[in-house]
Every structure is written in C-alpha cells, then in structure tokens.
Design a protein around this motif. Structure first.
Motif, PDB file in Angstrom:
ATOM      1  N   GLN A  33      70.922  17.667 -12.646  1.00  0.00           N
ATOM      2  CA  GLN A  33      70.475  18.976 -13.123  1.00  0.00           C
ATOM      3  C   GLN A  33      71.431  19.531 -14.168  1.00  0.00           C
ATOM      4  O   GLN A  33      71.001  20.194 -15.127  1.00  0.00           O
ATOM      5  CB  GLN A  33      70.312  19.938 -11.951  1.00  0.00           C
ATOM      6  N   ALA A  34      72.721  19.254 -14.022  1.00  0.00           N
ATOM      7  CA  ALA A  34      73.682  19.670 -15.041  1.00  0.00           C
ATOM      8  C   ALA A  34      73.390  18.964 -16.360  1.00  0.00           C
ATOM      9  O   ALA A  34      73.459  19.566 -17.439  1.00  0.00           O
ATOM     10  CB  ALA A  34      75.102  19.368 -14.573  1.00  0.00           C
ATOM     11  N   HIS A  35      73.044  17.684 -16.289  1.00  0.00           N
ATOM     12  CA  HIS A  35      72.676  16.934 -17.496  1.00  0.00           C
ATOM     13  C   HIS A  35      71.453  17.567 -18.156  1.00  0.00           C
ATOM     14  O   HIS A  35      71.430  17.778 -19.376  1.00  0.00           O
ATOM     15  CB  HIS A  35      72.379  15.483 -17.123  1.00  0.00           C
ATOM     16  N   MET A  36      70.425  17.869 -17.362  1.00  0.00           N
ATOM     17  CA  MET A  36      69.203  18.458 -17.907  1.00  0.00           C
ATOM     18  C   MET A  36      69.485  19.768 -18.627  1.00  0.00           C
ATOM     19  O   MET A  36      68.943  20.041 -19.707  1.00  0.00           O
ATOM     20  CB  MET A  36      68.191  18.703 -16.777  1.00  0.00           C
ATOM     21  N   LYS A  37      70.334  20.586 -18.032  1.00  0.00           N
ATOM     22  CA  LYS A  37      70.610  21.897 -18.616  1.00  0.00           C
ATOM     23  C   LYS A  37      71.508  21.807 -19.844  1.00  0.00           C
ATOM     24  O   LYS A  37      71.524  22.697 -20.690  1.00  0.00           O
ATOM     25  CB  LYS A  37      71.231  22.806 -17.558  1.00  0.00           C
ATOM     26  N   THR A  38      72.275  20.726 -19.937  1.00  0.00           N
ATOM     27  CA  THR A  38      73.163  20.537 -21.082  1.00  0.00           C
ATOM     28  C   THR A  38      72.424  19.996 -22.295  1.00  0.00           C
ATOM     29  O   THR A  38      72.815  20.248 -23.438  1.00  0.00           O
ATOM     30  CB  THR A  38      74.303  19.564 -20.702  1.00  0.00           C
ATOM     31  N   VAL A  39      71.356  19.248 -22.053  1.00  0.00           N
ATOM     32  CA  VAL A  39      70.623  18.596 -23.138  1.00  0.00           C
ATOM     33  C   VAL A  39      69.419  19.440 -23.541  1.00  0.00           C
ATOM     34  O   VAL A  39      68.445  19.548 -22.788  1.00  0.00           O
ATOM     35  CB  VAL A  39      70.166  17.181 -22.722  1.00  0.00           C
ATOM     36  N   ASP A  40      69.489  20.030 -24.719  1.00  0.00           N
ATOM     37  CA  ASP A  40      68.353  20.788 -25.244  1.00  0.00           C
ATOM     38  C   ASP A  40      67.375  19.887 -25.977  1.00  0.00           C
ATOM     39  O   ASP A  40      66.158  20.072 -25.896  1.00  0.00           O
ATOM     40  CB  ASP A  40      68.839  21.894 -26.191  1.00  0.00           C
ATOM     41  N   THR A  41      67.903  18.906 -26.716  1.00  0.00           N
ATOM     42  CA  THR A  41      67.039  17.997 -27.472  1.00  0.00           C
ATOM     43  C   THR A  41      67.536  16.569 -27.317  1.00  0.00           C
ATOM     44  O   THR A  41      68.713  16.327 -27.027  1.00  0.00           O
ATOM     45  CB  THR A  41      67.011  18.339 -28.971  1.00  0.00           C
ATOM     46  N   MET A  42      66.631  15.628 -27.548  1.00  0.00           N
ATOM     47  CA  MET A  42      67.004  14.224 -27.526  1.00  0.00           C
ATOM     48  C   MET A  42      66.012  13.438 -28.374  1.00  0.00           C
ATOM     49  O   MET A  42      64.812  13.737 -28.380  1.00  0.00           O
ATOM     50  CB  MET A  42      66.989  13.663 -26.103  1.00  0.00           C
ATOM     51  N   THR A  43      66.512  12.463 -29.103  1.00  0.00           N
ATOM     52  CA  THR A  43      65.657  11.493 -29.774  1.00  0.00           C
ATOM     53  C   THR A  43      66.096  10.102 -29.323  1.00  0.00           C
ATOM     54  O   THR A  43      67.264   9.884 -28.993  1.00  0.00           O
ATOM     55  CB  THR A  43      65.744  11.593 -31.307  1.00  0.00           C
ATOM     56  N   ALA A  44      65.156   9.173 -29.302  1.00  0.00           N
ATOM     57  CA  ALA A  44      65.476   7.808 -28.872  1.00  0.00           C
ATOM     58  C   ALA A  44      64.344   6.885 -29.286  1.00  0.00           C
ATOM     59  O   ALA A  44      63.211   7.318 -29.520  1.00  0.00           O
ATOM     60  CB  ALA A  44      65.678   7.745 -27.355  1.00  0.00           C
ATOM     61  N   ASN A  45      64.647   5.611 -29.351  1.00  0.00           N
ATOM     62  CA  ASN A  45      63.612   4.589 -29.455  1.00  0.00           C
ATOM     63  C   ASN A  45      63.142   4.280 -28.039  1.00  0.00           C
ATOM     64  O   ASN A  45      63.924   4.312 -27.092  1.00  0.00           O
ATOM     65  CB  ASN A  45      64.166   3.324 -30.105  1.00  0.00           C
ATOM     66  N   PHE A  46      61.852   3.988 -27.880  1.00  0.00           N
ATOM     67  CA  PHE A  46      61.382   3.623 -26.549  1.00  0.00           C
ATOM     68  C   PHE A  46      60.603   2.319 -26.585  1.00  0.00           C
ATOM     69  O   PHE A  46      59.981   1.959 -27.583  1.00  0.00           O
ATOM     70  CB  PHE A  46      60.544   4.745 -25.912  1.00  0.00           C
ATOM     71  N   SER A  47      60.686   1.630 -25.456  1.00  0.00           N
ATOM     72  CA  SER A  47      59.919   0.413 -25.223  1.00  0.00           C
ATOM     73  C   SER A  47      59.129   0.632 -23.945  1.00  0.00           C
ATOM     74  O   SER A  47      59.702   0.938 -22.893  1.00  0.00           O
ATOM     75  CB  SER A  47      60.853  -0.791 -25.074  1.00  0.00           C
ATOM     76  N   GLN A  48      57.823   0.524 -24.016  1.00  0.00           N
ATOM     77  CA  GLN A  48      56.935   0.858 -22.900  1.00  0.00           C
ATOM     78  C   GLN A  48      56.176  -0.382 -22.432  1.00  0.00           C
ATOM     79  O   GLN A  48      55.530  -1.058 -23.233  1.00  0.00           O
ATOM     80  CB  GLN A  48      55.946   1.915 -23.355  1.00  0.00           C
TER      81      GLN A  48
END
Length: 205
Positions: A33-48
């Motif tokens: 939950q601390a991680h979630m609250k610290t991260v406002d934005t994120m970009t990444a490559n994804f493989s699905q």
C-alpha cells in the motif's frame, strides 16, 4: 481473429521515485500500500499471455487513481482504456465499444491507491527477492482473482518494483501480464487516456 480473441480475454481483468522508508516491522501488505500511494504514474512495456498461450506486446500507461491505457502492438485493432471511472474496450475492427465500472475489474486493486487490501488480499510469497499478493473481493467473486508480483528493489518506490500480474476469471481463464522498462512518476498527460470512438469518429475521454 486470434489476436483479437486474446486481447478481449484480458478485459475482465525505470525512473524510480525516491524510495519511501518502510519500517522493518511493517507488514508486506502495508509495504504494498505504501508503494501504491508513492506511485502516481507509471509507464512500462507489457507482454500479455492468454489462455491459448499466444503472446501480445504493447505499452502500458498508468495514472492513479483509476487511469490506465493498454496500447497493443501494431496489427491488433484493440485498445483498453480506464478514464478514472470506467474501463473501456474499443474494438476498431468491428467499431464496437464496451464499458465496465473500474470497480468491477480486478485491475481496481492496482488503480486505487487508497484501496484497503487487508480484507481482500493475502501474501502468497515473501522472500528476499519477490513479494506476491493474491487479491479477491469476497463481495464480487464473479470477477475472479488477481495475483500481483513485486520484485524487491531498494531504489524503487517503497522498495518494490511492480513486475506484473496474473488474472484468473470466474471461468478459470488465465491471463498473465509481465512488465519491463518500468518508469515511475514520470509526467503523464490526461490526454493519454482519451480514445477515438469508432462509432462517431470523434475523441472521447
């Protein structure tokens, strides 16, 4: 179209910020939950990878709370966008749009930084390298289960790097997302979560 089928199956579903100090006595869920609250934005490559074993690639853009965009590789006429309220799948091949409340998707666990995990999540692995949590809303069992993987990286927000997740829907269809090239708290404009409505050929947000 096999590619489209794989994309549809997912719907029911690094520039590191300064690490938040997490006390050693904190529980793993508190660290998440601390991680979630610290991260406002994120970009990444994804493989699905879906139930057929076929893999699609693309670009993930996330902005909490509630905003996400899955931009699939060239040749896949699908787009998935969360605008803060609804999760929308756009099928440009047949000009079809489908919308669901974000709260009705397992992705809500990732998109709501204030969501209380204590009642819906449990730790399934916690060692020196990996932290896995499994989340399932007992009030909405029809939406399945999501298992979220974090790597323990001291320089990442709250010491955790989001590595991906596996969603299992009510029909036992499994979809796995793996991330790479994660960048945290970079500038992301709200326009990234707009899309072109194929029914009217006009921008929608």
């Amino acid at each position: 179209m096999r590619l489209k089928t794989l994309a549809v199956a997912t719907l029911p579903l690094a520039l590191a910020a300064p690490a938040m100090v997490v006390a050693q006595s904190s529980s793993p869920l508190s660290q998440v939950q601390a991680h979630m609250k610290t991260v406002d934005t994120m970009t990444a490559n994804f493989s699905q990878t879906g139930r057929t074993g076929q893999t699609l690639n693309g670009k993930l853009t996330m902005k909490r709370p509630g905003k996400v965009r899955f931009q699939y590789q060239k040749g896949v006429p699908m787009l998935i966008v969360g605008d803060g309220k609804a999760l929308t799948m756009i099928d440009y091949e047949v000009d079809q749009v489908s919308r669901w409340p974000i709260g009705d998707s397992p992705l809500s666990v990732l998109l709501n930084p204030n969501k209380d995990l204590s009642g819906i999540a449990k730790v399934t692995r916690n060692d020196g390298q990996v932290l896995l949590i499994e989340a399932r809303d007992p009030k909405k069992p029809e939406f399945g289960t999501i298992t979220i993987a974090f790597a323990k990286v001291p320089s990442a927000p709250a010491g955790l790097m989001l590595e991906g997740w596996t969603a299992l829907d009510a029909q036992n269809n499994r979809t796995t997302i793996k991330l790479s090239g994660q960048r945290y708290n970079v500038q992301v404009a709200d326009s990234a979560f707009r899309w072109t409505d194929p029914r009217r050929r006009s921008p929608r947000g």
